[in-house]
Write an enzyme that holds these catalytic residues in place. Sequence first.
Site, PDB file in Angstrom:
ATOM      1  CG  HIS A   6      40.411  30.986  18.700  1.00 56.99           C
ATOM      2  ND1 HIS A   6      39.697  32.163  18.696  1.00 56.99           N
ATOM      3  CD2 HIS A   6      41.508  31.207  19.464  1.00 56.99           C
ATOM      4  CE1 HIS A   6      40.331  33.056  19.433  1.00 56.99           C
ATOM      5  NE2 HIS A   6      41.436  32.518  19.901  1.00 56.99           N
ATOM      6  CD  GLU A  82      36.614  31.354  17.043  1.00 56.93           C
ATOM      7  OE1 GLU A  82      37.294  32.320  17.415  1.00 56.93           O
ATOM      8  OE2 GLU A  82      37.101  30.386  16.416  1.00 56.93           O
ATOM      9  NE  ARG A 170      42.194  12.516  39.673  1.00 67.18           N
ATOM     10  CZ  ARG A 170      41.108  12.751  38.929  1.00 67.18           C
ATOM     11  NH1 ARG A 170      40.696  13.971  38.701  1.00 67.18           N
ATOM     12  NH2 ARG A 170      40.426  11.731  38.427  1.00 67.18           N
ATOM     13  NE  ARG A 225      38.918  10.785  42.374  1.00 65.50           N
ATOM     14  CZ  ARG A 225      39.029  12.079  42.708  1.00 65.50           C
ATOM     15  NH1 ARG A 225      38.672  13.005  41.835  1.00 65.50           N
ATOM     16  NH2 ARG A 225      39.507  12.434  43.870  1.00 65.50           N
TER      17      ARG A 225
HETATM   18  N1  URA Z   1      37.840  13.831  33.359  1.00 61.36           N
HETATM   19  C1  URA Z   1      37.800  14.516  34.516  1.00 61.36           C
HETATM   20  O1  URA Z   1      37.637  15.737  34.528  1.00 61.36           O
HETATM   21  N2  URA Z   1      37.948  13.820  35.668  1.00 61.36           N
HETATM   22  C2  URA Z   1      38.135  12.501  35.713  1.00 61.36           C
HETATM   23  O2  URA Z   1      38.300  11.925  36.794  1.00 61.36           O
HETATM   24  C3  URA Z   1      38.190  11.797  34.484  1.00 61.36           C
HETATM   25  C4  URA Z   1      38.041  12.490  33.312  1.00 61.36           C
END
Ligand code: URA
Length: 255
Positions: A6, A82, A170, A225
């Site tokens: 990979h 790896e 989300r 968030r």
């Molecule tokens: N990466 C993530 O996993 N979540 C986010 O909100 C921003 C970057």
Amino acid sequence: MARLYHIGFGPEDLGSPPPTLALLSGDPHRAAQIAHTRLTQVRALSENRGLNSYLGLLPNGRPVLSATSGMGAPSLSIVVNELVQVGIRTIIRVGTCGSIQESLTLGSVAISKAALCRQGAANDIAPPEYPASADPFLTVALVEAAQRLGIPYALGITASVDTFYEGQERTDSANPHLLRFLQGITEEYRRLGVINYEMEAGTLFKMGNVYGFAAACICGVIAQRTKAEKPILEAKDQAVQRAVEVALAVAERFA
Ligand code: URA
């Protein structure tokens, strides 16, 4: 040993002395940018499957890899396995994340001391209850470097999950049905003192503990968030730049 399937290179491609430390970005462009802007005598080892890897020298003359994990734990687990096969013994993930604490602001960096690991790939490596803890020495070094460089940071527990949308609660996405166990999970994690969401650290930390290599993670905060679901693109350059700066300072100590 032949080239690994990979990552697309093998130990014989790594020169002498070979690198033992890798900076691991999720994004191949970040891996390239770190190599081309911060390292000298850079050589592209492979760009197989977008898993771009570069060999270069740090300012102190020590060799280092700037490699790509791809997105999420399944891809990371393959790349890390790896990398260890070709002789890497220290891995610093340089990523991005979403903050779930008011005090961890956009553009700053999150340093993970451990992860709440809600990742399927990690269950193939160790039991769910096995600790997803970062290497303490590397992690303290990241904190010290952030302090020395005057970069705003938080040190704490990271929630590492498999999905960017559902797993990070989300609701503004193509999926109209957020499972009940995920509804309210961000607030629960916030109350448990978790500082951020990302998608790779937990599996990396478990692999470090099982395989016996040192692993750490620093992420630039690109989403807040507690205020909104979407990443803020205007914050990304500064956040990533800061994470790279800190990671490179630590790489100089440990490579
Ligand atoms: N990466 C993530 O996993 N979540 C986010 O909100 C921003 C970057």
